[in-house]
Design an enzyme around this catalytic site. Structure first.
Site, short mmCIF file in Angstrom:
data_model
loop_
_atom_site.label_atom_id
_atom_site.label_comp_id
_atom_site.label_asym_id
_atom_site.label_seq_id
_atom_site.Cartn_x
_atom_site.Cartn_y
_atom_site.Cartn_z
N HIS A 25 63.54 102.49 30.32
CA HIS A 25 62.25 103.02 29.87
C HIS A 25 61.11 102.40 30.66
O HIS A 25 60.80 101.22 30.51
CB HIS A 25 62.08 102.78 28.37
CG HIS A 25 63.08 103.51 27.54
ND1 HIS A 25 64.26 102.94 27.12
CD2 HIS A 25 63.10 104.77 27.08
CE1 HIS A 25 64.95 103.81 26.42
NE2 HIS A 25 64.28 104.94 26.39
N HIS A 32 68.19 110.74 29.84
CA HIS A 32 69.30 110.07 29.18
C HIS A 32 69.51 110.67 27.80
O HIS A 32 68.73 111.49 27.34
CB HIS A 32 69.07 108.55 29.12
CG HIS A 32 67.83 108.14 28.39
ND1 HIS A 32 66.57 108.21 28.95
CD2 HIS A 32 67.65 107.67 27.13
CE1 HIS A 32 65.67 107.79 28.08
NE2 HIS A 32 66.30 107.46 26.96
N CYS A 67 65.78 106.60 15.25
CA CYS A 67 66.22 107.16 16.53
C CYS A 67 67.20 106.18 17.16
O CYS A 67 67.30 105.04 16.74
CB CYS A 67 65.05 107.31 17.49
SG CYS A 67 63.75 108.40 16.94
N HIS A 69 70.30 105.68 20.68
CA HIS A 69 71.04 106.13 21.86
C HIS A 69 72.52 105.84 21.63
O HIS A 69 72.87 104.71 21.28
CB HIS A 69 70.60 105.36 23.11
CG HIS A 69 69.14 105.46 23.39
ND1 HIS A 69 68.22 104.58 22.87
CD2 HIS A 69 68.44 106.33 24.15
CE1 HIS A 69 67.01 104.91 23.30
NE2 HIS A 69 67.12 105.96 24.08
N GLU A 87 68.98 99.87 11.81
CA GLU A 87 67.53 99.93 11.62
C GLU A 87 67.11 99.83 10.17
O GLU A 87 66.10 99.23 9.85
CB GLU A 87 66.97 101.22 12.22
CG GLU A 87 66.94 101.22 13.72
CD GLU A 87 66.06 102.31 14.30
OE1 GLU A 87 65.11 102.74 13.64
OE2 GLU A 87 66.35 102.72 15.44
N TYR A 104 63.06 116.53 25.26
CA TYR A 104 61.62 116.29 25.41
C TYR A 104 61.35 115.23 26.47
O TYR A 104 62.23 114.45 26.84
CB TYR A 104 60.99 115.88 24.07
CG TYR A 104 61.29 114.46 23.69
CD1 TYR A 104 60.36 113.44 23.90
CD2 TYR A 104 62.51 114.11 23.14
CE1 TYR A 104 60.64 112.14 23.57
CE2 TYR A 104 62.80 112.81 22.80
CZ TYR A 104 61.86 111.82 23.02
OH TYR A 104 62.14 110.52 22.71
N GLU A 114 59.29 108.62 27.92
CA GLU A 114 60.56 108.87 27.25
C GLU A 114 61.05 110.21 27.77
O GLU A 114 60.25 111.15 27.90
CB GLU A 114 60.38 108.89 25.73
CG GLU A 114 61.66 108.92 24.95
CD GLU A 114 62.62 107.77 25.23
OE1 GLU A 114 63.39 107.86 26.21
OE2 GLU A 114 62.63 106.80 24.46
N GLU A 116 64.46 112.48 27.24
CA GLU A 116 65.75 112.55 26.57
C GLU A 116 66.23 113.96 26.27
O GLU A 116 65.43 114.83 25.95
CB GLU A 116 65.70 111.82 25.22
CG GLU A 116 65.55 110.35 25.30
CD GLU A 116 65.61 109.68 23.94
OE1 GLU A 116 65.85 108.46 23.92
OE2 GLU A 116 65.41 110.34 22.89
N TRP A 160 57.89 113.11 19.85
CA TRP A 160 59.16 113.81 19.61
C TRP A 160 59.20 114.37 18.19
O TRP A 160 59.62 115.50 18.00
CB TRP A 160 60.37 112.94 19.93
CG TRP A 160 60.46 111.65 19.17
CD1 TRP A 160 61.06 111.44 17.97
CD2 TRP A 160 59.93 110.40 19.58
NE1 TRP A 160 60.93 110.12 17.60
CE2 TRP A 160 60.24 109.46 18.58
CE3 TRP A 160 59.21 109.96 20.71
CZ2 TRP A 160 59.87 108.13 18.66
CZ3 TRP A 160 58.85 108.64 20.78
CH2 TRP A 160 59.17 107.73 19.77
#
Length: 181
Positions: A25, A32, A67, A69, A87, A104, A114, A116, A160
């Site tokens: 980032h 990604h 969110c 990955h 989280e 986005y 960002e 992704e 997003w």
């Protein structure tokens, strides 16, 4: 502990490698794989969270529930469960991918980008929330109408989430996740 990795993608969404998340980032972030998840409670309210102030991207910004990955080789649904616990300290159930093709690109005020392919999930909470302070600085359960109102303001929620909200309203959602008119 090994550094968290993200899955790098080509423009068609094919895996082309991986990279350390902390190094990916920046002002020219490569495409990604990520995901977003909206958590609902039994009464149909949605959990919004405010990202911790030290987060690398969009610190202090209100957004969807969480969110993340997927790691290289990790099934994306497994990553959704993992990040929900990391989280928010909560198990989740009835996980549904409702926007599998969401993609986005957004630029933060500091220039961080960002970029992704970011499937969007909805799920039900299954227990009490115990947010991790390094990830979440605040959270609130709201009715969908409040989410819709926040998405209408450029500064109120993450870019997003702002793009996802109208798409979610038009998506084929599970009954417990259908926004009230």
């Amino acid at each position: 502990m090994p550094e968290e990795q993200v899955v790098l993608l080509d423009d068609a969404g094919n895996t082309i490698g991986s990279a350390v998340k902390a190094a990916v980032h920046h002002t020219d972030t490569p495409l990604h794989l990520g995901f977003s998840c909206y958590l609902f409670d039994e009464s149909g309210r949605v959990l919004l969270t405010r990202r911790a102030l030290h987060k690398q991207t969009w610190p202090g910004v209100w957004t969807n529930s969480f969110c993340g990955h997927p790691a290289p080789g990790e099934a994306i649904v497994d990553a959704v469960h993992r990040r929900g616990y990391q989280e928010l300290g909560v198990a989740i159930r009835d996980v549904h991918c409702v926007l599998p093709e969401f993609r986005y690109r957004a630029r933060a005020a500091d220039g961080t980008v960002e970029n992704e392919i970011c499937p969007v999930f909805c799920a039900l909470v299954d227990g009490a929330l115990t947010p991790e302070p390094r990830e979440v600085m605040d959270m609130v359960w709201v009715d969908w109408s409040e989410v819709r109102s926040a998405a209408a303001l450029d500064w109120a929620i993450s870019p997003w989430a702002q793009d996802q909200v109208p798409l979610l309203e038009a998506a084929d959602l599970p009954g417990w996740a259908r926004p009230a008119a």
